[in-house]
Scaffold this active site. Structure first.
Site, PDB file in Angstrom:
ATOM      1  N   GLU A 200      -1.381  10.740   3.882  1.00  0.00           N
ATOM      2  CA  GLU A 200      -2.567  10.371   3.114  1.00  0.00           C
ATOM      3  C   GLU A 200      -2.658  11.398   1.978  1.00  0.00           C
ATOM      4  O   GLU A 200      -2.913  12.579   2.220  1.00  0.00           O
ATOM      5  CB  GLU A 200      -3.823  10.419   3.983  1.00  0.00           C
ATOM      6  CG  GLU A 200      -3.890   9.337   5.047  1.00  0.00           C
ATOM      7  CD  GLU A 200      -4.155   7.951   4.463  1.00  0.00           C
ATOM      8  OE1 GLU A 200      -4.767   7.864   3.375  1.00  0.00           O
ATOM      9  OE2 GLU A 200      -3.747   6.952   5.100  1.00  0.00           O
TER      10      GLU A 200
ATOM     11  N   ASP B 217      -0.312   5.036   0.913  1.00  0.00           N
ATOM     12  CA  ASP B 217      -0.608   6.003   1.965  1.00  0.00           C
ATOM     13  C   ASP B 217      -0.477   5.373   3.348  1.00  0.00           C
ATOM     14  O   ASP B 217      -1.043   4.317   3.636  1.00  0.00           O
ATOM     15  CB  ASP B 217      -2.031   6.538   1.799  1.00  0.00           C
ATOM     16  CG  ASP B 217      -2.176   7.390   0.543  1.00  0.00           C
ATOM     17  OD1 ASP B 217      -1.267   7.342  -0.300  1.00  0.00           O
ATOM     18  OD2 ASP B 217      -3.203   8.084   0.409  1.00  0.00           O
TER      19      ASP B 217
ATOM     20  N   ASP C 117       0.863  -1.173   0.000  1.00  0.00           N
ATOM     21  CA  ASP C 117       0.000   0.000   0.000  1.00  0.00           C
ATOM     22  C   ASP C 117       0.907   1.233   0.000  1.00  0.00           C
ATOM     23  O   ASP C 117       2.109   1.137   0.292  1.00  0.00           O
ATOM     24  CB  ASP C 117      -0.877  -0.038   1.256  1.00  0.00           C
ATOM     25  CG  ASP C 117      -1.710   1.209   1.429  1.00  0.00           C
ATOM     26  OD1 ASP C 117      -2.276   1.681   0.437  1.00  0.00           O
ATOM     27  OD2 ASP C 117      -1.773   1.712   2.570  1.00  0.00           O
TER      28      ASP C 117
ATOM     29  N   ARG D  19     -14.838  12.341  -1.344  1.00  0.00           N
ATOM     30  CA  ARG D  19     -13.654  13.151  -1.014  1.00  0.00           C
ATOM     31  C   ARG D  19     -13.097  13.845  -2.254  1.00  0.00           C
ATOM     32  O   ARG D  19     -12.704  15.020  -2.190  1.00  0.00           O
ATOM     33  CB  ARG D  19     -12.595  12.267  -0.371  1.00  0.00           C
ATOM     34  CG  ARG D  19     -12.932  11.830   1.044  1.00  0.00           C
ATOM     35  CD  ARG D  19     -11.925  10.845   1.611  1.00  0.00           C
ATOM     36  NE  ARG D  19     -11.999   9.547   0.925  1.00  0.00           N
ATOM     37  CZ  ARG D  19     -11.112   8.582   1.063  1.00  0.00           C
ATOM     38  NH1 ARG D  19     -10.042   8.768   1.829  1.00  0.00           N
ATOM     39  NH2 ARG D  19     -11.258   7.426   0.435  1.00  0.00           N
TER      40      ARG D  19
ATOM     41  N   SER E 191      -2.538   1.438  -4.697  1.00  0.00           N
ATOM     42  CA  SER E 191      -2.973   2.544  -3.847  1.00  0.00           C
ATOM     43  C   SER E 191      -4.393   2.970  -4.157  1.00  0.00           C
ATOM     44  O   SER E 191      -4.806   3.017  -5.312  1.00  0.00           O
ATOM     45  CB  SER E 191      -2.034   3.747  -4.033  1.00  0.00           C
ATOM     46  OG  SER E 191      -2.484   4.855  -3.286  1.00  0.00           O
ATOM     47  N   GLY E 192      -5.121   3.291  -3.086  1.00  0.00           N
ATOM     48  CA  GLY E 192      -6.415   3.937  -3.245  1.00  0.00           C
ATOM     49  C   GLY E 192      -6.242   5.421  -3.493  1.00  0.00           C
ATOM     50  O   GLY E 192      -7.224   6.149  -3.616  1.00  0.00           O
TER      51      GLY E 192
ATOM     52  N   ASP F 193      -1.982  -1.099   5.746  1.00  0.00           N
ATOM     53  CA  ASP F 193      -2.382  -0.639   7.079  1.00  0.00           C
ATOM     54  C   ASP F 193      -3.874  -0.492   7.269  1.00  0.00           C
ATOM     55  O   ASP F 193      -4.350  -0.426   8.404  1.00  0.00           O
ATOM     56  CB  ASP F 193      -1.735   0.721   7.367  1.00  0.00           C
ATOM     57  CG  ASP F 193      -2.387   1.848   6.571  1.00  0.00           C
ATOM     58  OD1 ASP F 193      -2.945   2.770   7.187  1.00  0.00           O
ATOM     59  OD2 ASP F 193      -2.355   1.794   5.332  1.00  0.00           O
TER      60      ASP F 193
ATOM     61  N   LYS G 192      -7.353  -4.066  -5.002  1.00  0.00           N
ATOM     62  CA  LYS G 192      -5.964  -4.291  -4.574  1.00  0.00           C
ATOM     63  C   LYS G 192      -5.601  -5.779  -4.651  1.00  0.00           C
ATOM     64  O   LYS G 192      -4.508  -6.135  -5.098  1.00  0.00           O
ATOM     65  CB  LYS G 192      -5.753  -3.764  -3.154  1.00  0.00           C
ATOM     66  CG  LYS G 192      -5.732  -2.238  -3.077  1.00  0.00           C
ATOM     67  CD  LYS G 192      -5.308  -1.769  -1.702  1.00  0.00           C
ATOM     68  CE  LYS G 192      -5.105  -0.259  -1.677  1.00  0.00           C
ATOM     69  NZ  LYS G 192      -4.543   0.226  -0.416  1.00  0.00           N
TER      70      LYS G 192
ATOM     71  N   ASN H 230      -9.035  -1.413   3.583  1.00  0.00           N
ATOM     72  CA  ASN H 230      -9.071  -1.701   2.149  1.00  0.00           C
ATOM     73  C   ASN H 230      -7.857  -2.509   1.681  1.00  0.00           C
ATOM     74  O   ASN H 230      -7.758  -2.866   0.513  1.00  0.00           O
ATOM     75  CB  ASN H 230      -9.189  -0.405   1.331  1.00  0.00           C
ATOM     76  CG  ASN H 230      -7.967   0.489   1.472  1.00  0.00           C
ATOM     77  OD1 ASN H 230      -7.317   0.503   2.509  1.00  0.00           O
ATOM     78  ND2 ASN H 230      -7.664   1.232   0.430  1.00  0.00           N
TER      79      ASN H 230
END
Length: 413
Positions: free
Chosen positions: A209, A202, A200, A245, A288-289, A356, A333, A359
């Site tokens: 983030e 962030d 991941d 967001r 990554s999201g 972490d 992911k 997701n």
């Protein structure tokens, strides 16, 4: 009919030693100096003994050298061997102990695991509690080895006689009670063969983030951070929260992308982790999201093999408040991990995933080894291993790589 059952190879001879073979355990203790190992075996060579097992440890300049050898072929020579070894040791101010017995070490029990303990510091009380917990499960500690002395103390226990899952469950209790990281992974060739690491981004590869960095430029950081935290805890659907967001970023000038890239901070140890893995022939990727506007730059900067993320839509020099293309969410992911593994030619069992947030759970469970890095409680509980120190390169210790090996490779470059 051709039998498919394993057959003993004609190329492999029977072991020369059995349980009834008379043996001697020769133990040497004292101040270390060059030539001690050579000196002991030069002494033993005069009695025509064969070496069955050998182990040497040096701790703060003190050596413990153990050699398991056959007894001399001439029975009367055993007494002479003992006297000669003791005389050699005394001449060097060493202590010697020689114990008679039969055969080799007893076979290790089924169920073999590596238990990696990370402490800042690692106290005697914690170490004793971990050892007692292992014994309480019926496990046996076969070997202990220090992997690192800084920035954390990392120690690895080789344990046999108890299933890995049982050991992991029991030691998780001790980890929580002692506020120390304990990772339990299965032993075997598979551990050495892992050749793809996917992380991941962030709060894992980087300290930030990314969407909050963008939000700070839009004046809505607190609002976005609240939604992000809820999503990472698994309280909100990730895709819905992502769209909500990103919508708050609508109208930002596209020049903000360069500003955010400059603000990104790598997690301590991130460079060391990637550099070391690449030297070892691992392939390394990120999922990554967050956004490709940042992950593409990280891929180039760190020479990563794979990278995937969402993409912020930009039109007429401004962010539209939308994302384009396939959404990288929790399921995405895991899907990307499978894709990267297929492209790398690596079985999923030989992959490592690090993350972490909620997701990341599917990805962590899909990988051969899933590592929760400074993760939310629900992620720590679900992952194969958890690391709760702020140094990403401590993941190397879970793979059996020592700090000395990392530093030696750095010096060679």
């Amino acid at each position: 009919m051709i039998s498919t059952r394993p057959q003993p190879s004609a190329d492999v001879p029977e072991p020369p030693f059995d349980e009834d073979t008379p043996t001697l355990l020769v133990k040497i203790f004292g101040k270390d100096r060059p030539g001690l190992t050579a000196g002991l075996f030069e002494t033993l060579a005069a009695f025509s003994v064969d070496v069955i097992d050998l182990e040497q440890v040096v701790t703060r300049g003190r050596i413990t050298l153990c050699a398991l050898v056959t007894t001399p072929p001439v029975g009367s020579a055993e007494g002479e061997l003992r006297a000669t070894v003791h005389g050699w040791a005394e001449s060097l101010n060493l202590q010697a102990e020689i114990i008679s017995g039969r055969g080799d070490n007893r076979p290790r029990g089924d169920g073999r695991s590596h238990v990696t303990v990370l402490g800042r510091p690692l106290t005697a009380a914690t170490t004793g509690a971990i050892a007692a917990r292992i014994a309480g499960t019926g496990g046996n500690i076969d070997r202990i080895n220090r992997l690192a002395k800084y920035p954390v103390t990392a120690v690895e226990f080789d344990v046999s006689g108890v299933p890995t899952e049982t050991l992991r469950t029991e030691l998780a209790i001790e980890s929580s009670a002692r506020s120390v990281d304990i990772a339990v992974v299965s032993s075997g060739l598979q551990r050495r063969a892992q050749r793809l690491i996917v992380m991941d981004v962030d709060s894992t590869l980087i300290q930030d983030e990314v969407i909050e960095l963008f939000a700070a430029h839009a004046g809505c950081e607190a609002q976005v951070a609240e939604v992000t935290a809820a999503a990472m805890r698994g309280e909100l659907d990730f895709e819905q929260s992502l769209h909500a967001r990103v919508a708050l970023l609508a109208g930002l000038d596209a020049s903000v992308v360069d500003k955010v890239r400059a603000e990104v901070r790598l997690t301590p140890g991130a460079r060391t982790l990637v550099r070391t893995l690449k030297r070892l022939g691992y392939q390394v990727g990120v999922v990554s999201g967050g956004f490709t506007q940042v992950t593409d730059a990280l891929r180039e900067h760190l020479a990563l093999d794979f990278a995937a993320a969402n993409t912020l839509e930009i039109s007429d020099g401004r962010l539209t408040g939308r994302v384009t293309g396939e959404i990288v969410d929790r399921a995405g992911k895991a899907r990307l991990l499978r894709r990267f593994a297929a492209e790398a030619g690596v079985p999923l069992a030989q992959t490592v995933a690090i993350g972490d947030g909620a997701n990341d759970l599917d990805m962590l469970n899909t990988a051969g080894l899933g590592v929760a890095f400074n993760a939310k409680p629900m992620v720590r509980e679900a992952a194969h291993a958890a690391v709760n120190v702020p140094f990403l390169d401590t993941v190397l210790y879970l793979l059996g790589i020592t700090r000395e090996e990392v530093e030696a490779a750095d010096l060679q470059d």
